[in-house]
Design a protein around this motif. Structure first.
Motif, PDB file in Angstrom:
ATOM      1  N   THR A  23       0.807  -1.219   0.000  1.00 52.32           N
ATOM      2  CA  THR A  23       0.000   0.000   0.000  1.00 52.32           C
ATOM      3  C   THR A  23       0.843   1.274   0.000  1.00 52.32           C
ATOM      4  OG1 THR A  23      -0.210  -0.179   2.397  1.00 52.32           O
ATOM      5  CG2 THR A  23      -2.006  -1.079   1.065  1.00 52.32           C
ATOM      6  N   GLU A  24       2.097   1.180   0.417  1.00 55.30           N
ATOM      7  CA  GLU A  24       3.028   2.303   0.346  1.00 55.30           C
ATOM      8  C   GLU A  24       4.416   1.754   0.047  1.00 55.30           C
ATOM      9  OE1 GLU A  24       2.179   5.772   3.346  1.00 55.30           O
ATOM     10  OE2 GLU A  24       2.145   3.851   4.403  1.00 55.30           O
ATOM     11  N   GLU A  26       8.155   3.668  -0.746  1.00 53.80           N
ATOM     12  CA  GLU A  26       9.025   4.795  -1.055  1.00 53.80           C
ATOM     13  C   GLU A  26      10.456   4.351  -0.789  1.00 53.80           C
ATOM     14  OE1 GLU A  26       7.760   8.138   1.286  1.00 53.80           O
ATOM     15  OE2 GLU A  26       5.674   7.874   0.680  1.00 53.80           O
ATOM     16  N   PRO A  27      11.038   3.574  -1.730  1.00 52.22           N
ATOM     17  CA  PRO A  27      12.388   3.040  -1.509  1.00 52.22           C
ATOM     18  C   PRO A  27      13.395   4.160  -1.281  1.00 52.22           C
ATOM     19  CG  PRO A  27      11.378   2.096  -3.469  1.00 52.22           C
ATOM     20  CD  PRO A  27      10.500   3.221  -3.029  1.00 52.22           C
ATOM     21  N   PRO A  28      14.316   3.995  -0.425  1.00 50.01           N
ATOM     22  CA  PRO A  28      14.494   2.877   0.495  1.00 50.01           C
ATOM     23  C   PRO A  28      13.977   3.182   1.896  1.00 50.01           C
ATOM     24  CG  PRO A  28      16.496   4.155   0.452  1.00 50.01           C
ATOM     25  CD  PRO A  28      15.494   4.866  -0.435  1.00 50.01           C
ATOM     26  N   HIS A  29      13.043   4.129   2.012  1.00 53.04           N
ATOM     27  CA  HIS A  29      12.682   4.633   3.339  1.00 53.04           C
ATOM     28  C   HIS A  29      11.398   4.086   3.958  1.00 53.04           C
ATOM     29  CE1 HIS A  29      15.919   7.439   2.797  1.00 53.04           C
ATOM     30  NE2 HIS A  29      15.391   7.795   1.640  1.00 53.04           N
ATOM     31  N   ARG A  30      10.399   3.788   3.162  1.00 51.86           N
ATOM     32  CA  ARG A  30       9.085   3.459   3.734  1.00 51.86           C
ATOM     33  C   ARG A  30       8.460   2.293   2.971  1.00 51.86           C
ATOM     34  NH1 ARG A  30       5.650   7.046   6.633  1.00 51.86           N
ATOM     35  NH2 ARG A  30       3.537   6.238   6.734  1.00 51.86           N
ATOM     36  N   PHE A  31       7.833   1.382   3.734  1.00 49.29           N
ATOM     37  CA  PHE A  31       7.180   0.217   3.134  1.00 49.29           C
ATOM     38  C   PHE A  31       5.998  -0.190   3.998  1.00 49.29           C
ATOM     39  CE2 PHE A  31       6.775  -4.416   2.444  1.00 49.29           C
ATOM     40  CZ  PHE A  31       6.545  -4.397   1.077  1.00 49.29           C
ATOM     41  N   THR A  32       4.824  -0.319   3.392  1.00 45.62           N
ATOM     42  CA  THR A  32       3.619  -0.737   4.113  1.00 45.62           C
ATOM     43  C   THR A  32       2.852  -1.735   3.254  1.00 45.62           C
ATOM     44  OG1 THR A  32       3.444   1.446   5.123  1.00 45.62           O
ATOM     45  CG2 THR A  32       1.501   0.070   5.238  1.00 45.62           C
ATOM     46  N   TRP A  42       0.844  -3.569   8.034  1.00 53.60           N
ATOM     47  CA  TRP A  42       2.177  -3.614   8.651  1.00 53.60           C
ATOM     48  C   TRP A  42       3.043  -2.628   7.895  1.00 53.60           C
ATOM     49  CZ3 TRP A  42       3.123  -7.140  12.621  1.00 53.60           C
ATOM     50  CH2 TRP A  42       2.164  -8.139  12.792  1.00 53.60           C
ATOM     51  N   GLY A  43       3.928  -1.950   8.594  1.00 50.80           N
ATOM     52  CA  GLY A  43       4.780  -1.027   7.877  1.00 50.80           C
ATOM     53  C   GLY A  43       5.991  -0.622   8.673  1.00 50.80           C
ATOM     54  N   TRP A  44       6.927  -0.037   7.975  1.00 47.58           N
ATOM     55  CA  TRP A  44       8.108   0.478   8.646  1.00 47.58           C
ATOM     56  C   TRP A  44       8.702   1.634   7.865  1.00 47.58           C
ATOM     57  CZ3 TRP A  44       8.054  -4.754   7.246  1.00 47.58           C
ATOM     58  CH2 TRP A  44       8.759  -5.091   6.102  1.00 47.58           C
TER      59      TRP A  44
END
Length: 104
Positions: A23-24, A26-32, A42-44
């Motif tokens: 759902t999100e 933004e390599p390499p900073h955000r992943f959901t 789940w995300g980080w």
């Protein structure tokens, strides 16, 4: 975004797969991603620290009611009674692995 993948899970000798949708991203900073069966996101976020390490900020949240088979499994106690601890421990193990890969 929108990519799908199969997640592998285990608890002791019990193993199962989940179907996930990104759902999100933004390599390499955000992943959901959202797990279809449990309706859990789940995300980080990965943030570089001044010493070259990586700070990981992670979360999970319910985004809807889980599918009936998942709710029945959760209530059965097969995976243990303290589901919150199980989920937190699993997330921490996953993030440790993500951090290891990112820092290589």
């Amino acid at each position: 975004m929108g990519a799908r993948f199969t997640g592998g899970n285990r608890h002791g000798r019990i193993r199962w797969s989940t179907h996930c949708r990104v759902t999100e991203c933004e390599p390499p900073h955000r992943f959901t991603f959202v797990v279809t069966e449990s309706r859990t996101a789940w995300g980080w976020i990965l943030e570089p620290a001044g010493d070259g390490a990586t700070t990981v900020v992670a979360w999970r949240e319910k985004v809807g009611e889980a599918a009936l088979p998942v709710r029945l499994l959760q209530r059965s106690g097969i995976l243990g009674r303290d589901r919150e601890t199980l989920m937190r421990d699993g997330l921490e193990r996953s993030l440790d692995r993500v951090k290891e890969i990112v820092e290589q």
